[in-house]
Design an enzyme around this catalytic site. Structure first.
Site, short mmCIF file in Angstrom:
data_model
loop_
_atom_site.label_atom_id
_atom_site.label_comp_id
_atom_site.label_asym_id
_atom_site.label_seq_id
_atom_site.Cartn_x
_atom_site.Cartn_y
_atom_site.Cartn_z
N LYS A 1 0.84 -1.21 0.00
CA LYS A 1 0.00 0.00 0.00
C LYS A 1 0.88 1.26 0.00
O LYS A 1 2.09 1.18 -0.09
CB LYS A 1 -0.97 -0.04 1.18
CG LYS A 1 -1.81 -1.33 1.27
CD LYS A 1 -2.89 -1.43 0.18
CE LYS A 1 -3.45 -2.83 -0.01
NZ LYS A 1 -4.40 -3.28 1.00
C1 LIG Z 1 -5.36 -4.43 1.36
C2 LIG Z 1 -6.82 -4.23 1.44
C3 LIG Z 1 -7.56 -4.57 2.58
C4 LIG Z 1 -7.00 -5.34 3.72
O1 LIG Z 1 -5.86 -4.75 4.23
P1 LIG Z 1 -4.97 -5.55 5.30
O2 LIG Z 1 -4.24 -4.43 5.98
O3 LIG Z 1 -4.06 -6.42 4.49
O4 LIG Z 1 -5.86 -6.30 6.18
C5 LIG Z 1 -8.92 -4.26 2.60
N1 LIG Z 1 -9.50 -3.66 1.57
C6 LIG Z 1 -8.83 -3.33 0.44
C7 LIG Z 1 -9.55 -2.63 -0.66
C8 LIG Z 1 -7.47 -3.62 0.34
O5 LIG Z 1 -6.81 -3.34 -0.78
#
Ligand SMILES: *Cc1c(COP(=O)(O)O)cnc(C)c1O
Length: 399
Positions: free
Chosen positions: A195
């Site tokens: 991210k």
């Molecule tokens: C990555 C992601 C999540 C979950 O994130 P984590 O921190 O890995 O639990 C939820 N929603 C979206 C749209 C994502 O891209």
């Protein structure tokens, strides 16, 4: 990164600075690895950065979505709606709470939940008495959904808005930061390494509502209350705690929070670089039969992903382009296959044909590599390999 013509280019990768490493080291030398001062410092810094009153940091965005749904009172017999083009966690949070999950089809140009389809579905649900309690708009690739429109539907139809901004920290909507919760109850960010900024694993929920903030804080740590003034059994001394509801251990560590706080200092720089790379792809791909997802008007995307849609390609050709790029060392991904067609959701009764725009998206979308550190030469190599794959079935694109 490397411009070795054979090197594998991943679709995303974290950037760790010397300052990040020092920040983590200093926590390791401190008395607190968890439940120390770095966690509230990180929470306050993120909340201030996005213009929200409260921030609650947890060990993942998935955990944040779960406790956000619980804080909003979602439970058995309730309904949660989200986009079928998202990571499965946006829907699973409803299932954790025992709620029914349903989907709202996307706008094919942006990939975001279609407000028009949402409005039609709400009208119908009102007649049938099946309105949702929570709607989760997902800011796919870092572009905010039209939150003013969704917020006004929320007032009209009486549902809560939970923004899944896992992709979108650093983005703007109508000139204001994503996460300020002007049109929602709660916004959730993810700090997974792919991210925009990372804590290794981690997530954070922002809200302007002190009650929601307190509920999420308690749910994050076993449902335990330490404030003696709020004890249900006041005879107990203030040196003890009370468990008043069933919570979890979703705490983030100080090690992670310190990394996040250090990364946050570079957020604007990272988002600018991601936008620059997206612009670069736009120029490199201009002559090819592909369409980058549109960034809506009045939105600054944080550009978590560069998603193209192949034009005039069959599902089989989509797969061939995908596999061809992978074989050539270009780490493309699909964000996402439609959630309602995952085996788990099929077993709940979903089937092909229910969300046609999402299904068409899933058989034409490709995420190209994009991350700070990707070089201009790497981007040229991605574009050239993509052109080569497309020419295999559409020879008129001989560049
Ligand atoms: C990555 C992601 C999540 C979950 O994130 P984590 O921190 O890995 O639990 C939820 N929603 C979206 C749209 C994502 O891209």
């Amino acid at each position: 990164m490397s411009s070795d013509p054979q090197a594998f280019i991943p679709y995303g990768r974290q950037t760790i600075s010397e300052a990040d490493i020092s920040a983590v080291k200093s926590v390791l030398r401190s008395p607190f690895l968890t439940s120390g001062p770095a966690v509230p410092a990180f929470e306050q810094a993120v909340a201030a950065k996005v213009g929200a009153h409260h921030g609650v940091a947890v060990n993942s965005a998935t955990s944040a979505l779960h406790i956000a749904c619980l804080a909003l009172g979602l439970g058995p017999g309730d309904r949660l709606w989200t986009s079928p083009i998202t990571f499965v966690a946006s829907a699973n949070c409803g299932r954790y709470c025992g709620a029914e999950v349903d989907f709202v089809d996307i706008d094919p140009a942006t990939g975001l939940m279609s407000v028009q389809v949402l409005e039609q579905k709400l009208q119908q649900a009102q007649q049938e008495g099946t309105l949702p309690k929570v709607v989760v708009p997902v800011h796919l690739t870092g572009s905010s959904c039209d939150m003013a429109a969704i917020g006004s539907l929320a007032e009209r139809y009486g549902f809560e808005v939970l923004e899944d901004a896992s992709h979108a920290i650093g983005g703007l909507y109508q000139g204001a930061p994503v996460g300020n919760c002007r049109h929602s109850a709660i916004t959730v960010f993810s700090f997974h390494p792919v991210k925009i900024i990372t804590t290794g694993e981690g997530g954070l929920a922002t809200t302007n509502d002190p009650v929601l903030s307190q509920r999420m804080r308690e749910l994050r740590s076993h449902g335990i209350v330490r404030d003696a003034e709020r004890f249900e059994q006041p005879a107990a001394g203030s040196w003890v705690y009370e468990q008043q509801q069933l919570g979890f251990n979703y705490r983030i560590t100080d090690i992670q929070a310190a990394l996040g706080l250090s990364q946050l200092q570079r957020l604007d720089e990272i988002v600018a670089e991601r936008n620059r790379q997206l612009q670069q792809y736009m120029e490199l791909l201009a002559e090819l039969p592909v369409q980058l997802l549109e960034v809506p008007k009045d939105v600054l995307s944080s550009v978590h992903l560069a998603v193209i849609r192949l034009q005039h390609a069959t599902g089989k050709q989509h797969r061939q382009v995908f596999e061809g790029l992978r074989a050539a060392g270009v780490g493309v991904q699909l964000h996402y296959s439609a959630v309602h067609l995952q085996p788990y959701y099929r077993k709940l009764g979903f089937a092909e044909g229910q969300f046609p725009e999402a299904e068409a998206y899933a058989s034409s979308a490709i995420s190209l590599p994009l991350f700070p550190g990707l070089s201009g030469l790497d981007q040229q190599r991605v574009a050239a390999e993509l052109a080569k794959q497309i020419r295999a079935f559409a020879p008129e694109f001989a560049v």
